[in-house]
Enzyme design. Sequence first.
Site, PDB file in Angstrom:
ATOM      1  N   LYS A  13       0.833  -1.207   0.000  1.00 42.54           N
ATOM      2  CA  LYS A  13       0.000   0.000   0.000  1.00 42.54           C
ATOM      3  C   LYS A  13       0.869   1.259   0.000  1.00 42.54           C
ATOM      4  CE  LYS A  13      -1.969  -1.055   3.906  1.00 42.54           C
ATOM      5  NZ  LYS A  13      -1.296  -2.333   4.165  1.00 42.54           N
ATOM      6  N   ARG A  88      -9.063   1.317   8.796  1.00 40.88           N
ATOM      7  CA  ARG A  88      -8.721  -0.083   9.054  1.00 40.88           C
ATOM      8  C   ARG A  88      -9.858  -0.795   9.774  1.00 40.88           C
ATOM      9  NH1 ARG A  88      -2.729   0.734   9.180  1.00 40.88           N
ATOM     10  NH2 ARG A  88      -1.743  -1.293   8.882  1.00 40.88           N
ATOM     11  N   ARG A 127      11.478  -6.052   4.681  1.00 39.39           N
ATOM     12  CA  ARG A 127      11.275  -4.598   4.624  1.00 39.39           C
ATOM     13  C   ARG A 127      12.265  -3.901   5.553  1.00 39.39           C
ATOM     14  NH1 ARG A 127       5.425  -1.991   5.243  1.00 39.39           N
ATOM     15  NH2 ARG A 127       5.330  -3.152   7.201  1.00 39.39           N
ATOM     16  N   ARG A 160      11.412  -2.821  11.339  1.00 37.45           N
ATOM     17  CA  ARG A 160      10.442  -2.336  12.328  1.00 37.45           C
ATOM     18  C   ARG A 160      10.123  -3.449  13.318  1.00 37.45           C
ATOM     19  NH1 ARG A 160       5.750   0.051   8.554  1.00 37.45           N
ATOM     20  NH2 ARG A 160       4.513  -1.013  10.143  1.00 37.45           N
ATOM     21  N   ARG A 171      -0.719  -9.355  13.175  1.00 32.47           N
ATOM     22  CA  ARG A 171      -1.242  -8.275  12.315  1.00 32.47           C
ATOM     23  C   ARG A 171      -2.117  -8.855  11.204  1.00 32.47           C
ATOM     24  NH1 ARG A 171       3.673  -4.761  10.527  1.00 32.47           N
ATOM     25  NH2 ARG A 171       2.078  -3.301   9.867  1.00 32.47           N
TER      26      ARG A 171
HETATM   27  P1  ADP Z   1       2.328  -1.781   3.228  1.00 31.04           P
HETATM   28  O1  ADP Z   1       2.351  -0.270   3.140  1.00 31.04           O
HETATM   29  O2  ADP Z   1       1.105  -2.363   2.571  1.00 31.04           O
HETATM   30  O3  ADP Z   1       2.510  -2.299   4.623  1.00 31.04           O
HETATM   31  P2  ADP Z   1       4.897  -1.647   1.794  1.00 31.04           P
HETATM   32  O4  ADP Z   1       4.560  -0.756   0.632  1.00 31.04           O
HETATM   33  O5  ADP Z   1       5.723  -1.046   2.885  1.00 31.04           O
HETATM   34  O6  ADP Z   1       3.552  -2.342   2.385  1.00 31.04           O
HETATM   35  O7  ADP Z   1       5.617  -2.961   1.203  1.00 31.04           O
HETATM   36  C1  ADP Z   1       6.062  -4.015   2.080  1.00 31.04           C
HETATM   37  C2  ADP Z   1       7.439  -4.504   1.621  1.00 31.04           C
HETATM   38  O8  ADP Z   1       7.309  -5.180   0.374  1.00 31.04           O
HETATM   39  C3  ADP Z   1       8.445  -3.365   1.401  1.00 31.04           C
HETATM   40  O9  ADP Z   1       9.723  -3.796   1.786  1.00 31.04           O
HETATM   41  C4  ADP Z   1       8.370  -3.103  -0.116  1.00 31.04           C
HETATM   42  O10 ADP Z   1       9.604  -2.600  -0.614  1.00 31.04           O
HETATM   43  C5  ADP Z   1       8.058  -4.511  -0.664  1.00 31.04           C
HETATM   44  N1  ADP Z   1       7.168  -4.483  -1.831  1.00 31.04           N
HETATM   45  C6  ADP Z   1       6.146  -3.623  -2.100  1.00 31.04           C
HETATM   46  N2  ADP Z   1       5.529  -3.919  -3.274  1.00 31.04           N
HETATM   47  C7  ADP Z   1       6.163  -5.026  -3.756  1.00 31.04           C
HETATM   48  C8  ADP Z   1       6.015  -5.857  -4.928  1.00 31.04           C
HETATM   49  N3  ADP Z   1       5.055  -5.610  -5.838  1.00 31.04           N
HETATM   50  N4  ADP Z   1       6.860  -6.906  -5.072  1.00 31.04           N
HETATM   51  C9  ADP Z   1       7.817  -7.170  -4.145  1.00 31.04           C
HETATM   52  N5  ADP Z   1       8.023  -6.455  -3.028  1.00 31.04           N
HETATM   53  C10 ADP Z   1       7.215  -5.383  -2.825  1.00 31.04           C
HETATM   54  P1  AMP Z   2       1.274   0.631   8.983  1.00 31.27           P
HETATM   55  O1  AMP Z   2       2.450   1.543   8.912  1.00 31.27           O
HETATM   56  O2  AMP Z   2       0.105   1.119   8.141  1.00 31.27           O
HETATM   57  O3  AMP Z   2       1.627  -0.802   8.719  1.00 31.27           O
HETATM   58  O4  AMP Z   2       0.722   0.698  10.495  1.00 31.27           O
HETATM   59  C1  AMP Z   2       1.521   0.263  11.577  1.00 31.27           C
HETATM   60  C2  AMP Z   2       0.646   0.110  12.824  1.00 31.27           C
HETATM   61  O5  AMP Z   2       0.080   1.390  13.194  1.00 31.27           O
HETATM   62  C3  AMP Z   2      -0.556  -0.830  12.690  1.00 31.27           C
HETATM   63  O6  AMP Z   2      -0.220  -2.197  12.884  1.00 31.27           O
HETATM   64  C4  AMP Z   2      -1.462  -0.280  13.808  1.00 31.27           C
HETATM   65  O7  AMP Z   2      -1.015  -0.707  15.094  1.00 31.27           O
HETATM   66  C5  AMP Z   2      -1.220   1.226  13.719  1.00 31.27           C
HETATM   67  N1  AMP Z   2      -2.191   1.868  12.797  1.00 31.27           N
HETATM   68  C6  AMP Z   2      -1.907   2.492  11.618  1.00 31.27           C
HETATM   69  N2  AMP Z   2      -3.024   2.948  11.036  1.00 31.27           N
HETATM   70  C7  AMP Z   2      -4.065   2.581  11.856  1.00 31.27           C
HETATM   71  C8  AMP Z   2      -5.477   2.715  11.806  1.00 31.27           C
HETATM   72  N3  AMP Z   2      -6.087   3.324  10.764  1.00 31.27           N
HETATM   73  N4  AMP Z   2      -6.211   2.219  12.836  1.00 31.27           N
HETATM   74  C9  AMP Z   2      -5.624   1.608  13.877  1.00 31.27           C
HETATM   75  N5  AMP Z   2      -4.313   1.417  13.983  1.00 31.27           N
HETATM   76  C10 AMP Z   2      -3.517   1.891  12.987  1.00 31.27           C
END
Ligand code: ADP
Ligand code: AMP
Length: 214
Positions: A13, A88, A127, A160, A171
């Site tokens: 995302k 969420r 990541r 993280r 999660r």
């Molecule tokens: P989210 O915001 O949904 O938690 P991220 O955008 O941070 O996810 O992506 C999670 C991990 O996967 C990151 O390390 C990112 O670089 C990698 N990633 C994102 N999109 C892809 C893809 N299409 N293929 C492989 N790895 C990806």
């Molecule tokens: P993210 O960076 O989107 O993966 O979010 C990391 C963490 O932040 C999540 O696992 C939740 O604990 C908290 N968080 C982020 N956005 C929300 C939301 N909209 N509602 C509740 N918790 C959130």
Amino acid sequence: MKIIMLGAPGAGKGTQAKMIADKYGVPHISTGDIFRANIKNGTELGMEAKKYMDQGLLVPDELTVKILLDRVAKDDCEKGYVLDGFPRTIPQAEVLEEALANIGDKIDFAIDVDVPDENIVRRMSGRRACLSCGATYHIEHVPPKAEGICDRCGKELVLRDDDKAETVKNRLNVYHEQTQPLIDFYEKKGVLKSVDGTVDMQDVFVAIVSILGE
Ligand code: ADP
Ligand code: AMP
């Protein structure tokens, strides 16, 4: 253009939201980034949010909704925004819908980035995040130029705490119970679009652009 990114943690995302923000000139708003910035700055909100985040739980709606509504009321959101990680829960989606309805507005697109659970744990453990500027990398797919150092700001990259395998499982459970129902919610509103998130990230973006338009 008001866009919501849906999908499991690690689906991509944030990666896609940043590309959308660059192409369409709208701010990328991540509630997770806002919480992490608060944790880093030692604010009261950060301390409270950290208790939940470290366990892979959602931060309570009362805290989350307020920071999001304050953020989207800022001037830079006039032309729209891309929300990453909000809503969420169904109550969060309802509050957002009501706030938008009050100003005669609505969400244009809810984009679900679809990635099966099997792929998620591997993605998350690879990541690496910069807690200073919010950039994200992946040790295999998007490695930084110098190992462990952010290309953009030169600060240290970290795994993280909530990306460790045990927390990722929590999660994912939380995602299926509380967040996945939003797919139906936005389907019923007629704004849901799904893309395959398992392909290369540039190809995911091509699919998104074909939905949003050039
Ligand atoms: P989210 O915001 O949904 O938690 P991220 O955008 O941070 O996810 O992506 C999670 C991990 O996967 C990151 O390390 C990112 O670089 C990698 N990633 C994102 N999109 C892809 C893809 N299409 N293929 C492989 N790895 C990806
Ligand atoms: P993210 O960076 O989107 O993966 O979010 C990391 C963490 O932040 C999540 O696992 C939740 O604990 C908290 N968080 C982020 N956005 C929300 C939301 N909209 N509602 C509740 N918790 C959130």
